[in-house]
Enzyme design. Sequence first.
Site, short mmCIF file in Angstrom:
data_model
loop_
_atom_site.label_atom_id
_atom_site.label_comp_id
_atom_site.label_asym_id
_atom_site.label_seq_id
_atom_site.Cartn_x
_atom_site.Cartn_y
_atom_site.Cartn_z
N LYS A 1 0.76 -1.12 -0.13
CA LYS A 1 -0.24 -0.01 -0.06
C LYS A 1 0.92 1.20 -0.07
CE LYS A 1 -3.86 2.06 2.64
NZ LYS A 1 -4.89 1.91 3.78
N SER B 1 -9.67 2.27 3.02
CA SER B 1 -8.73 3.06 2.19
C SER B 1 -7.85 2.04 1.31
CB SER B 1 -8.09 4.14 2.92
OG SER B 1 -7.01 3.31 3.87
N SER C 1 -10.12 0.03 6.97
CA SER C 1 -9.30 0.18 5.98
C SER C 1 -8.76 -1.08 5.11
CB SER C 1 -8.48 1.21 5.98
OG SER C 1 -9.00 2.39 6.11
#
EC number: 6.3.5.7
Length: 483
Positions: free
Chosen positions: A77, A152, A176
């Site tokens: 990420k 996210s 997330s």
Amino acid sequence: MSLFDHSLTKLHELLAAKEINVSDLVDVSYKRIADVDSKVKAFLTLDEERARDLAKKLDEVDASEKGVLFGMPIGIKDNIVTKGLRTTCSSKILENFDPIYDATVVTKLRGAETVTIGKINMDEFAMGSSNENSAFQVTTNPWNTDYVPGGSSGGSAAAVAAGEVPFALGSDTGGSIRQPAAYCGVVGLKPTYGRVSRYGLVAFASSLDQIGPITRTVEDNAYLLEAIAGHCPADSTSADLPVPPYRESLTGEIKGLRIGVPSEYIGDGVSEEMRKAVFDALNVLEKEGAVWEEVSLPYSKYALAAYYVIASSEASANLARFDGVRYGYRTDNADNLLDMYKNTRAEGFGDEVKRRIMLGTFALSSGYYDAYYKKAQQVRTLIKKDFDDVFTNYDVIIGPTTPTPAFKIGAKTDDPLTMYANDILTIPVNLAGVPALSLPCGFKDGLPLGLQIIGKHFDEATIYRVADVYEKATNFSKEKPSL
């Protein structure tokens, strides 16, 4: 059939038997990205040259003498810093940021000799529930590209679901990792706060953020957590506790295990198909020997409000460092220092980030601190006590990960409050600091549904044991999207 349809254990066996090599795995990853990422839009930056060079070196190594993660491709990420590989947090303000060090989790993965394929899209600074807040592109759901992958860490979940990488790292501040895992039909774990070092994770809300694994299966997830967990001297909040061999917790035995099912998690606002999927899952676990009862987490109804005060307040402080002076974007439109600060932040941050900075600054301001931030922290203590009380009598808590399946891209972008409500079932876990995992438990109109299993502090092993039994008793984790 893709190589990535195999478990990590099977891939390692193939490497050890010299039926494949690391370069083959890296080839599969980049070919799949070339084939489908124009539709999925999961990756922001690829590290192809370094990845292929490393793969060639690892091809010369005897894999039979190495751990299960040896040679495995992974996506990271884009809020986890990687030395020499652009890290943007999906924000214009960090568009060309090239870190000079690796996050602790990246260092650990390099030690395990994984191969970093690239950096993955996300909501800007991890603020969002749909991946629509990225400054660069909107990641789509591989099951239906008209729908969001969640946020996210939506890019990480989408990349794994699409078969671009066998696993990925995400971060979870209010859901997330788990919410995108649910929407994309993969396995995602938010570890106990402090189980995994946050050193090198670009901070959103420091008392809530936690890095965790996103994988195709529970077993793979256990291997990845074991690799990244552990104490880190550079992170004062990381726990100085031994890391259990999580893979060994997958015993297949849950006879007598006690499950609490919060009435607040299966009531109003939770769709009928989601509720049915949870009860179907409980029936599966009951047949395997577990027992369940309905319980109450009464302060959960205040979690959403408390979370957005606390998280926004911490974001307001953490994001003050992005000022155009030290690193990142700097405006050309400034006559003096104050204008430079203002215009850099106005031009560099997206709307949702600005909204949360403003909310947090207000909550921390003189005259409002006691009314908002202090009260939110008091509510947080009560929410943690709710979990502690239930865990005196139960081993795990089970409910839906999200109230509904994924929604269409653009459906909620104009209504922040409706968007925030997507995380209503995941946020309490972050406020309490306990671990929780999402895994697939069904489908509605071709979109995955997620089951959330919540455990006691530092008891990820029991979560994995329950999840593994459920996964093996059903076929949901074997389903794959057709892109």
